[in-house]
Design a protein around this motif. Structure first.
Motif, PDB file in Angstrom:
ATOM      1  N   GLY A   1      15.778 -10.861   3.329  1.00 39.45           N
ATOM      2  CA  GLY A   1      17.219 -11.065   3.402  1.00 39.45           C
ATOM      3  C   GLY A   1      17.995 -10.041   2.600  1.00 39.45           C
ATOM      4  O   GLY A   1      19.217 -10.148   2.440  1.00 39.45           O
ATOM      5  N   SER A   2      17.306  -9.034   2.097  1.00 36.78           N
ATOM      6  CA  SER A   2      17.950  -8.019   1.255  1.00 36.78           C
ATOM      7  C   SER A   2      17.714  -6.620   1.810  1.00 36.78           C
ATOM      8  O   SER A   2      16.632  -6.304   2.305  1.00 36.78           O
ATOM      9  N   LEU A   3      18.730  -5.783   1.687  1.00 36.17           N
ATOM     10  CA  LEU A   3      18.630  -4.393   2.128  1.00 36.17           C
ATOM     11  C   LEU A   3      18.215  -3.476   0.982  1.00 36.17           C
ATOM     12  O   LEU A   3      17.967  -2.294   1.189  1.00 36.17           O
ATOM     13  N   ILE A   4      18.138  -4.014  -0.217  1.00 38.37           N
ATOM     14  CA  ILE A   4      17.847  -3.197  -1.399  1.00 38.37           C
ATOM     15  C   ILE A   4      16.509  -2.461  -1.302  1.00 38.37           C
ATOM     16  O   ILE A   4      16.450  -1.262  -1.616  1.00 38.37           O
ATOM     17  N   PRO A   5      15.406  -3.101  -0.859  1.00 41.47           N
ATOM     18  CA  PRO A   5      14.144  -2.350  -0.742  1.00 41.47           C
ATOM     19  C   PRO A   5      14.254  -1.162   0.205  1.00 41.47           C
ATOM     20  O   PRO A   5      13.743  -0.074  -0.087  1.00 41.47           O
ATOM     21  N   ALA A   6      14.912  -1.354   1.353  1.00 40.64           N
ATOM     22  CA  ALA A   6      15.052  -0.268   2.324  1.00 40.64           C
ATOM     23  C   ALA A   6      15.920   0.857   1.773  1.00 40.64           C
ATOM     24  O   ALA A   6      15.609   2.044   1.962  1.00 40.64           O
ATOM     25  N   ILE A   7      17.004   0.513   1.099  1.00 37.40           N
ATOM     26  CA  ILE A   7      17.896   1.533   0.542  1.00 37.40           C
ATOM     27  C   ILE A   7      17.187   2.345  -0.537  1.00 37.40           C
ATOM     28  O   ILE A   7      17.229   3.582  -0.531  1.00 37.40           O
TER      29      ILE A   7
ATOM     30  N   LEU B   1      12.805  -7.669  -8.457  1.00 35.18           N
ATOM     31  CA  LEU B   1      11.564  -7.520  -7.697  1.00 35.18           C
ATOM     32  C   LEU B   1      11.796  -6.707  -6.428  1.00 35.18           C
ATOM     33  O   LEU B   1      10.987  -5.840  -6.068  1.00 35.18           O
ATOM     34  N   LEU B   2      12.902  -6.977  -5.752  1.00 35.91           N
ATOM     35  CA  LEU B   2      13.213  -6.258  -4.517  1.00 35.91           C
ATOM     36  C   LEU B   2      13.489  -4.786  -4.801  1.00 35.91           C
ATOM     37  O   LEU B   2      13.041  -3.900  -4.070  1.00 35.91           O
ATOM     38  N   ALA B   3      14.239  -4.527  -5.884  1.00 37.09           N
ATOM     39  CA  ALA B   3      14.568  -3.144  -6.243  1.00 37.09           C
ATOM     40  C   ALA B   3      13.321  -2.371  -6.661  1.00 37.09           C
ATOM     41  O   ALA B   3      13.228  -1.162  -6.446  1.00 37.09           O
ATOM     42  N   GLY B   4      12.341  -3.063  -7.248  1.00 41.97           N
ATOM     43  CA  GLY B   4      11.125  -2.392  -7.687  1.00 41.97           C
ATOM     44  C   GLY B   4      10.174  -2.056  -6.559  1.00 41.97           C
ATOM     45  O   GLY B   4       9.417  -1.076  -6.642  1.00 41.97           O
TER      46      GLY B   4
ATOM     47  N   LEU C   1       8.332   2.196  -4.728  1.00 38.20           N
ATOM     48  CA  LEU C   1       6.895   2.333  -4.459  1.00 38.20           C
ATOM     49  C   LEU C   1       6.663   2.710  -3.001  1.00 38.20           C
ATOM     50  O   LEU C   1       5.856   3.602  -2.691  1.00 38.20           O
ATOM     51  N   LEU C   2       7.364   2.046  -2.104  1.00 35.50           N
ATOM     52  CA  LEU C   2       7.234   2.344  -0.679  1.00 35.50           C
ATOM     53  C   LEU C   2       7.770   3.731  -0.366  1.00 35.50           C
ATOM     54  O   LEU C   2       7.160   4.489   0.403  1.00 35.50           O
ATOM     55  N   GLY C   3       8.904   4.085  -0.963  1.00 33.25           N
ATOM     56  CA  GLY C   3       9.493   5.402  -0.733  1.00 33.25           C
ATOM     57  C   GLY C   3       8.587   6.524  -1.196  1.00 33.25           C
ATOM     58  O   GLY C   3       8.462   7.559  -0.529  1.00 33.25           O
ATOM     59  N   CYS C   4       7.933   6.331  -2.327  1.00 32.28           N
ATOM     60  CA  CYS C   4       7.007   7.342  -2.863  1.00 32.28           C
ATOM     61  C   CYS C   4       5.812   7.515  -1.935  1.00 32.28           C
ATOM     62  O   CYS C   4       5.407   8.646  -1.640  1.00 32.28           O
ATOM     63  N   LEU C   5       5.258   6.408  -1.461  1.00 34.04           N
ATOM     64  CA  LEU C   5       4.114   6.466  -0.547  1.00 34.04           C
ATOM     65  C   LEU C   5       4.479   7.188   0.746  1.00 34.04           C
ATOM     66  O   LEU C   5       3.737   8.064   1.224  1.00 34.04           O
ATOM     67  N   LEU C   6       5.623   6.857   1.316  1.00 30.36           N
ATOM     68  CA  LEU C   6       6.058   7.480   2.569  1.00 30.36           C
ATOM     69  C   LEU C   6       6.325   8.973   2.395  1.00 30.36           C
ATOM     70  O   LEU C   6       6.011   9.771   3.284  1.00 30.36           O
ATOM     71  N   SER C   7       6.869   9.349   1.253  1.00 32.84           N
ATOM     72  CA  SER C   7       7.148  10.774   1.015  1.00 32.84           C
ATOM     73  C   SER C   7       5.862  11.578   0.908  1.00 32.84           C
ATOM     74  O   SER C   7       5.787  12.716   1.390  1.00 32.84           O
ATOM     75  N   VAL C   8       4.840  10.996   0.284  1.00 33.71           N
ATOM     76  CA  VAL C   8       3.550  11.670   0.173  1.00 33.71           C
ATOM     77  C   VAL C   8       2.942  11.884   1.556  1.00 33.71           C
ATOM     78  O   VAL C   8       2.432  12.969   1.872  1.00 33.71           O
ATOM     79  N   LEU C   9       3.004  10.863   2.398  1.00 30.71           N
ATOM     80  CA  LEU C   9       2.481  10.975   3.760  1.00 30.71           C
ATOM     81  C   LEU C   9       3.251  12.026   4.559  1.00 30.71           C
ATOM     82  O   LEU C   9       2.651  12.818   5.302  1.00 30.71           O
TER      83      LEU C   9
END
Length: 213
Positions: free
Chosen positions: A185-191, A73-76, A80-88
């Motif tokens: 508690g995970s860095l995976i979403p940010a990475i 779930l964290l990796a997924g 999604l967040l990275g794609c949104l930020l790149s579009v902006l």
């Protein structure tokens, strides 16, 4: 935790952050001035090394000691967040929202972005979290923003970059990444978010831009 221990932790975080900022500012100077950047980087590296003494310490700051379902779930959520930020970001640059080509440098950029997350959201934020959780999110974000700002502010290069927008964008995304790290508690979403963001933003770069030292 005693006041002395808190002071040591905060001092290490400040010195480590300043080391990366000094490194960013002087890295594009010519010899012998650029030696200052490597001296500063060594100081930051020493502080990190003396606090991360084992693989288990690294696993702790990354936050991979979770169930497979939670990690999935964290990796997924990151892509999604990275794609949104790149579009902006690409919209701000006035270019196509999605890249029309993909070159090898994009993956190097993703590696650089992932390393930044390990340093600023992983080590520095997690280090300050020992003192205060919410403060750690803000401090880790300010540290990363300062690093990016001074990298582009250095007078050693003539940069045509909107440093004000860069600082604001880095700060806002840093707060988002840091908050996710704090609560999950995970860095995976940010990475994963930062890596995909860099791939999509730098996809059409054939060669590394000047700020990649």
């Amino acid at each position: 935790m005693t006041h002395k221990v808190k002071s040591v932790i905060l001092s290490e975080a400040i010195i480590c952050s300043l080391g990366f900022i000094v490194f960013a500012y002087f890295i594009h100077y010519k010899f012998p001035t650029w030696l200052i950047s490597f001296a500063a980087l060594l100081v930051s590296g020493f502080i990190i090394a003396r606090n991360l003494k084992s693989v288990s310490d690294l696993r702790k700051i990354v936050g991979i000691n979770k169930s497979f379902r939670d990690l999935l779930l964290l990796a997924g959520s990151g892509p999604l967040l990275g794609c949104l930020l790149s579009v902006l970001y690409r919209r701000h640059l006035g270019i196509e929202l999605f890249p029309e080509s993909l070159h090898c440098f994009a993956f190097i950029a993703a590696l650089i972005g992932s390393t930044e997350e390990l340093v600023f959201r992983g080590f520095i934020q997690e280090h300050v979290r020992k003192i205060n959780g919410p403060l750690s999110v803000l401090y880790g974000t300010l540290s990363h923003t300062g690093y990016k700002f001074f990298l582009f502010l250095s007078p050693a290069v003539a940069a045509n970059v909107d440093t004000g927008f860069l600082a604001l964008f880095t700060f806002i995304t840093g707060i988002v990444f840091g908050t996710i790290k704090y609560f999950s508690g995970s860095l995976i979403p940010a990475i994963t978010a930062h890596a995909l963001f860099d791939i999509l933003v730098y996809a059409e770069f054939v060669n590394a831009p000047w700020w990649v030292w």
